[in-house]
Design a protein around this motif. Structure first.
Motif, short mmCIF file in Angstrom:
data_model
loop_
_atom_site.label_atom_id
_atom_site.label_comp_id
_atom_site.label_asym_id
_atom_site.label_seq_id
_atom_site.Cartn_x
_atom_site.Cartn_y
_atom_site.Cartn_z
N ALA A 180 2.31 22.77 16.22
CA ALA A 180 1.76 23.64 15.34
C ALA A 180 0.32 23.50 14.88
O ALA A 180 -0.50 24.41 14.91
N GLU A 199 8.59 15.56 9.41
CA GLU A 199 9.55 16.53 9.97
C GLU A 199 9.08 18.16 10.06
O GLU A 199 9.74 18.86 10.65
N PHE A 200 8.36 18.63 9.19
CA PHE A 200 7.82 20.09 9.24
C PHE A 200 6.77 20.00 8.47
O PHE A 200 6.20 19.33 7.75
N ILE A 201 5.82 20.93 9.08
CA ILE A 201 4.51 21.10 8.36
C ILE A 201 4.20 22.76 8.64
O ILE A 201 4.27 23.10 9.60
N SER A 202 3.61 23.29 7.50
CA SER A 202 3.45 24.57 7.38
C SER A 202 1.92 24.64 7.08
O SER A 202 1.08 23.73 7.11
N LEU A 234 -1.57 21.88 7.07
CA LEU A 234 -2.42 21.89 8.03
C LEU A 234 -3.74 22.16 7.50
O LEU A 234 -4.74 21.44 7.94
N LEU A 257 -1.35 25.36 17.78
CA LEU A 257 -1.33 26.88 17.70
C LEU A 257 -2.47 27.33 16.86
O LEU A 257 -3.00 28.43 16.84
N LYS A 317 6.41 16.22 18.51
CA LYS A 317 6.00 17.29 19.36
C LYS A 317 5.99 18.63 18.71
O LYS A 317 4.94 19.44 18.91
N ARG A 318 6.77 19.02 17.65
CA ARG A 318 6.62 20.10 17.11
C ARG A 318 5.58 20.08 16.00
O ARG A 318 4.99 21.11 15.76
N ILE A 319 5.08 19.27 15.73
CA ILE A 319 4.09 19.15 14.74
C ILE A 319 2.61 19.20 15.37
O ILE A 319 1.77 20.12 14.87
#
Ligand SMILES: Nc1ncnc2c1ncn2[C@@H]1O[C@H](COP(=O)(O)OP(=O)(O)O)[C@@H](O)[C@H]1O
Ligand SMILES: Nc1ncnc2c1ncn2[C@@H]1O[C@H](COP(=O)(O)OP(=O)(O)O)[C@@H](O)[C@H]1O
Lengths: 111, 139, 111, 139
Positions: free
Chosen positions: C88, C51-54, C58, C91, C83-85
């Protein structure tokens, strides 16, 4: 009924969405034949999106399993089988003749 | 008794299943029972096409039902060939399916999935298949 | 964060659910180490439930990729990347260094 | 300005992200922007723990925000070590990550994901990081 096939390194991944009845079972039969005529007898049948299957569809699955297992050249693995589809396979006595996996990834990774 | 008449072909199996799914829901049956009914009527209608009429588009299937206290009573009516269900041996579901003839699951499914299955053959009056499905707590 | 590993014939299937941040990244690092110390360098990382990765997470992925690719002994494939992972990873400039598959089954079947 | 104070440790990163996610939603930002904000504040708070305080549980992070016309203004306040952001070279995101030092993405993400990022260092008054995120149609 929608059919998707993805050729992988060691097997064909087959995904079917929708209803498999006397009207659509011939299409399923055709696609199994196409796969085996292409020389691939290791098939993962991902059933996660199969909403309905009648005996017509079940027999197509048996015919495909028979063809793949012949000469020890391969096998049809089942993956992500919805509860009601599993129950139909079970009622027909077909479960012992298939390896059934929780995920398509596990099935593919077992070839 | 609500009634729907379908030309006897495989394309219409989906419509027949949907007709009875809606009926079963309106009779208050749960989704497991609705699915069982869909399987049973699919097999029954496919048999009428395959065996009673001997192929597609050689007649119609009259589909009706009755909501009864215990659940639902389904009636399929055709004007094809009669047969004697007592002469049909049940499938051996414990044997290897790859060595079985790919036949004989339809009647078996109907019997397993429904609570009551009855055939009656009435000459020119046609063949009548009556199947009942009861709610969870009925028997 | 929940972690599931499934040893397959030709790779390890790794699934992680939840959030990968500085608090949980060490656990992810541990599991990658466990897999590689067990001698498996072919890994499919199914990210569908991440759900989230900082950046902390990474970098753990990069370290694992580096270790697996060493001596040409394997690789980390990514599958079912939300999509959001994906954004990231993109980026950070990491996308070119991973094979990314739509499904875990396809990733497993590509080893 | 709503304010929440969190002990500076990694376990609290999730709470800090959630605090700002709620704030961003209440400011009318869409879910893409909410996610960007969560990433940016996670990196900012992790930097405060790692670099300003030099480890976990050596101080607190004061988290506040202000809903502004264009979107939201986020303020993180700590009493750790100051630094000069102008001396930090941006990462080369076009080079092979396996040969890079595993560092330097945090500030970069903050700058990429937020519309305005400002540090101010005030001696005993502590360090203040202000980041703004604007709604889709603001600039
Ligand atoms: N409606 C019907 N009309 C005529 N014969 C039928 C009908 N239903 C079933 N039969 C006969 O019973 C046999 C078994 O039916 P069934 O169990 O459905 O399997 P299948 O249709 O696959 O043969 C059929 O092969 C057919 O000979
Ligand atoms: N809040 C902070 N306090 C002190 N130094 C910081 C702070 N944030 C960043 N820095 C310095 O800037 C550098 C780059 O930070 P960043 O881009 O977040 O990457 P990383 O934290 O992975 O090194 C850090 O290594 C650190 O030297």
């Amino acid at each position: 009924m929608e059919i998707k096939t993805t050729p992988l390194k060691r097997c064909m991944l087959l995904e079917v969405a929708g209803r498999i009845d006397s009207s659509t079972a011939p299409q399923l039969s055709d696609i199994f034949n196409e796969i085996t005529e292409g020389g691939e007898f290791h098939i993962v049948f991902n059933m996660s999106k199969v909403e309905f299957i009648s005996s017509a569809g079940l027999w197509v699955m048996v015919t495909a399993q028979k063809k793949c297992k012949r000469f020890n050249r391969g096998e049809v693995y089942l993956a992500e089988v919805p509860k009601r589809i599993y129950e139909a396979l079970d009622l027909a006595g077909f479960i012992p003749y298939y390896k059934v996996y929780d995920s398509a990834a596990e099935a593919v990774g077992s070839f | 008794m609500p009634l729907a008449v379908f030309p006897a072909n495989f394309k219409n199996l989906e419509k027949i299943r949907e007709f009875y799914a809606r009926a079963a829901r309106s009779a208050g049956l749960d989704e497991d029972a609705v699915y069982d009914i869909q399987m049973a009527v699919d097999e029954a209608a496919a048999n009428i096409i395959d065996h009673a009429y001997g192929g597609e588009n050689r007649g119609v299937i009259e589909c009706s039902y009755e909501i009864i206290e215990k659940g639902i009573r389904i009636v399929l009516h055709d004007h094809g060939k009669a047969f004697d269900p007592d002469l049909i041996a049940p499938p051996d579901v414990s044997s290897d399916p790859c060595s079985r003839k790919p036949r004989g699951l339809g009647l078996y499914f109907m019997q397993k999935l429904m609570d009551n299955v009855r055939f009656s053959f009435n000459g020119d009056g046609g063949n009548i298949l009556t199947m009942e499905k009861y709610k969870e707590n009925s028997c």
